[in-house]
Write a protein that holds these residues in place. Structure first.
Motif, PDB file in Angstrom:
ATOM      1  N   THR A  34       0.837  -1.209   0.000  1.00 50.65           N
ATOM      2  CA  THR A  34       0.000   0.000   0.000  1.00 50.65           C
ATOM      3  C   THR A  34       0.867   1.252   0.000  1.00 50.65           C
ATOM      4  O   THR A  34       0.600   2.204  -0.749  1.00 50.65           O
ATOM      5  N   ALA A  37       2.506   1.680  -3.422  1.00 50.81           N
ATOM      6  CA  ALA A  37       1.529   2.163  -4.395  1.00 50.81           C
ATOM      7  C   ALA A  37       1.247   3.647  -4.194  1.00 50.81           C
ATOM      8  O   ALA A  37       1.248   4.424  -5.157  1.00 50.81           O
ATOM      9  N   GLN A  44      -2.642  -0.506  -6.276  1.00 48.57           N
ATOM     10  CA  GLN A  44      -2.120  -1.562  -5.416  1.00 48.57           C
ATOM     11  C   GLN A  44      -1.883  -2.858  -6.183  1.00 48.57           C
ATOM     12  O   GLN A  44      -0.827  -3.486  -6.007  1.00 48.57           O
TER      13      GLN A  44
END
Length: 113
Positions: A34, A37, A44
């Motif tokens: 996470t 990303a 993700q």
């Protein structure tokens, strides 16, 4: 000739710019998928895919931390790249030495005139 699978070769894996960005990010420390990303502005699932490829070629390691998985740089996997690029070090050093000698010659010629 068919191209090698991305997951079989470090060079193919790092050919993807986003994977190089992930490696640069992981130099700073471990990150969850996470965080990767978010920090790199990707989805993700996209980050997960890139991390999987990097893990499979040995550039990234992962570990469980509670409910999440943290990814970290495994720089030993870059050894083949380092060794290959290191072969060009002598070339560049000699090129810069020649350039330096040329500049020094120009300076001497300019002073002599």
């Amino acid at each position: 000739m068919a191209r090698a699978a991305t997951t079989s070769d470090v060079f193919n894996a790092i050919a993807e710019p986003q994977r190089r960005e992930i490696l640069a990010l992981l130099r700073e420390g471990e990150r969850s998928v996470t965080e990767v990303a978010q920090e790199l502005g990707m989805t993700q699932p996209g980050a997960s895919k890139h991390l999987r490829v990097l893990r499979e070629v040995g550039l990234v390691r992962d570990r469980r931390a509670g409910k999440q998985r943290l990814y970290g740089l495994h720089a030993d996997g870059l050894r083949p790249v380092h060794e290959w690029t290191g072969g060009f070090e002598q070339f560049w050093n000699e090129s810069f030495d020649r350039l330096d000698a040329y500049v020094q010659d120009l300076k001497q010629t300019g002073r002599a005139e």
